[in-house]
Design an enzyme around this catalytic site. Structure first.
Site, PDB file in Angstrom:
ATOM      1  N   GLU A  35       0.845  -1.192   0.000  1.00  0.00           N
ATOM      2  CA  GLU A  35       0.000   0.000   0.000  1.00  0.00           C
ATOM      3  C   GLU A  35       0.880   1.241   0.000  1.00  0.00           C
ATOM      4  OE1 GLU A  35      -4.191  -0.950   2.209  1.00  0.00           O
ATOM      5  OE2 GLU A  35      -2.585  -0.206   3.482  1.00  0.00           O
ATOM      6  N   CYS A  36       0.616   2.157  -0.899  1.00  0.00           N
ATOM      7  CA  CYS A  36       1.269   3.468  -0.957  1.00  0.00           C
ATOM      8  C   CYS A  36       2.792   3.315  -0.917  1.00  0.00           C
ATOM      9  CB  CYS A  36       0.743   4.367   0.156  1.00  0.00           C
ATOM     10  SG  CYS A  36       1.013   6.135  -0.161  1.00  0.00           S
ATOM     11  N   GLY A  37       3.439   3.584   0.227  1.00  0.00           N
ATOM     12  CA  GLY A  37       4.884   3.418   0.296  1.00  0.00           C
ATOM     13  C   GLY A  37       5.311   2.013  -0.045  1.00  0.00           C
ATOM     14  N   MET A  94       5.294   1.634  -3.708  1.00  0.00           N
ATOM     15  CA  MET A  94       6.468   2.250  -4.311  1.00  0.00           C
ATOM     16  C   MET A  94       7.671   1.320  -4.252  1.00  0.00           C
ATOM     17  SD  MET A  94       5.762   5.985  -2.608  1.00  0.00           S
ATOM     18  CE  MET A  94       7.319   6.763  -3.026  1.00  0.00           C
ATOM     19  N   THR A 104      -1.049  -0.886  -4.662  1.00  0.00           N
ATOM     20  CA  THR A 104      -1.865   0.274  -5.003  1.00  0.00           C
ATOM     21  C   THR A 104      -1.454   1.449  -4.144  1.00  0.00           C
ATOM     22  OG1 THR A 104      -4.122   1.155  -4.926  1.00  0.00           O
ATOM     23  CG2 THR A 104      -3.596  -0.566  -3.378  1.00  0.00           C
TER      24      THR A 104
END
Length: 438
Positions: free
Chosen positions: A328-330, A333, A429
């Site tokens: 998720e998010c970080g 990435m 995501t």
């Protein structure tokens, strides 16, 4: 017996809600009261401060992202485990998004739903009797949202306090405290808001300083008398995110920190075991886990260390060959090919998905999200709707060629296109999942 509760609200962010809430929580705990903090809306950071101030887990109560039954169940669990609940508003008290009645995400929804009174924190710097006009506006804006008392913040002098307090009390609103201007009471911030509790140097001393301020400046007995019982209607956890596996390897350190408390609590309550590991300590997920979860956080601040963590990389690649991984998010990435930090230096990431991201080329993305999953993944089955939130400054510089994970819409249902990626057992995501949608 259910706890008594009160909402701490304000006209806007930056008014001093968090400082008042943290100080109030610790000051009540000093009295031997079993007190818990709650946060309206999708805030990952403040619940950590609430937990540090009380010794009890924080919780998010989000009227948009959580279906009513789940919201009631979480509120009831919070009330059952405490004598007193302090519910901190996100942003301004009435700030939410247009939508179905009671589903805006604003703290005012919770005030109406549970009949909780609001303690209004007013930053009165740069004004005096005008503060009474602001207070009157709040008191009359919505008859179902009761302003029970006012705290004056950033007061310049005793005369300033009298001018503001006299004008407000003439309206019939009690002023239950006044906090003098003090730059040392400011909480440190970074690009996603406050520095997290786990990173705050001298956290205990800082929280105690907030409590000292509250004890010296607020009438605690009067505030406690303003509170009313928090007694939600019956609810259930049917819309909670189910555990993605029986044993969950959870990335957890200074780079991976953002997991909503209610999500982890439900996984444990459902019988799952959470097995933390630290990528920054060059650890990988344990091989006996069923699923790996890379939560959000600040990987852009640690990109060089993550890139050099060879055991972490090898362990995750090995895990992904046979078992599901979700980021998720970080975490999303880090699953990509590369991450460009704020200084413009590019670091190789895990390469399990084909996208690349940059923090140097910043663009704020913020808002509620609802996602319909295109395929089975750690979030749920294909076709399921997940409600969540997106808040990041990183932007995608390369999209790669992976399959999209979900079809995304904003909080009002406006389509935003495909979102996230999936490849083999790996999915990710930018949005943080909060609950299954209704």
């Amino acid at each position: 017996m259910s706890a008594r509760g009160i909402i701490v609200g304000a006209p806007r962010s930056g008014s001093g809600k968090t400082s008042v809430t943290i100080g109030l929580l610790r000051a009540l705990a000093r009295r031997g009261i079993r007190v818990r903090g709650a946060k309206s809306g999708p805030d990952y950071i403040d619940p950590g401060f609430h937990a540090a101030a009380t010794g009890l887990p924080g919780v998010n109560l989000d009227s948009w992202a959580m279906p009513p039954a789940l919201l009631n169940a979480l509120a009831a669990r919070t009330a059952e485990d405490a004598d007193f609940v302090v519910l901190e508003s996100a942003m301004g008290l009435f700030d939410g998004i247009p939508g179905a009645p009671g589903r805006s995400g604003a703290a005012a929804d919770l005030a109406r739903l549970y009949g909780l009174p609001t303690l209004l924190v007013l930053d009165v710097s740069g004004q005096s009797t005008t503060a009474a006009a602001v207070a009157k506006g709040f008191a009359t804006y919505d008859p179902q949202v009761r302003i029970a008392g006012v705290v004056l913040n950033r007061v310049g002098s005793d005369r300033h306090r009298r001018l503001c307090a006299d004008a407000i009390e003439a309206l019939g609103l009690p002023v239950v405290g006044a906090i003098m201007r003090d730059p040392t009471l400011t909480m440190p911030e970074r690009h996603l808001g406050l520095v997290q509790a786990s990173e705050h140097a001298g956290l205990t001393a800082f929280i105690d300083k907030m409590a000292d301020m509250v004890e010296a400046s607020l009438d605690l007995d009067a505030i406690m008398k303003l509170a009313t019982p928090l007694a939600p209607q019956s609810g259930d956890f049917g819309s909670a995110l189910p555990p993605p596996g029986q044993r969950i390897a959870l990335a957890e350190d200074a780079a991976f920190t953002f997991l909503y408390p209610h999500v982890a609590a439900h996984w444990r309550a459902a019988g799952a075991e959470i097995v933390p590991f630290s990528p920054l300590a060059n650890e990988g997920p344990r091989a006996d886990c069923d699923v790996c979860w890379l939560s959000g956080g600040y990987p852009e601040l640690h990109a060089g260390h993550l890139s050099a963590a060879d055991h972490f990389r090898a362990g995750v690649l090995r895990f992904a060959s046979t078992k599901p991984i979700h980021g998720e998010c970080g975490g999303f990435m880090v699953l990509g090919e590369s991450l460009e930090d704020a200084g413009g230096e590019t670091h190789a990431m895990l390469g399990l998905l084909g996208h690349s991201t940059s923090f140097a080329k910043r663009k704020m993305n913020l808002g509620y999200r609802q996602a319909q999953l295109r395929a089975d993944c750690a979030l749920g089955r294909a076709g399921a709707t997940i409600r969540g939130h997106e808040f990041h400054y990183a932007r995608m510089t390369e999209t790669g060629n992976d399959e999209p994970l979900a079809d995304l819409a904003d909080g009002q249902g406006n389509p935003l296109g495909a979102s996230g990626f999936r490849r083999g057992h790996v999915s990710g995501t930018f949005f943080h999942a909060i609950a299954r949608g209704e």
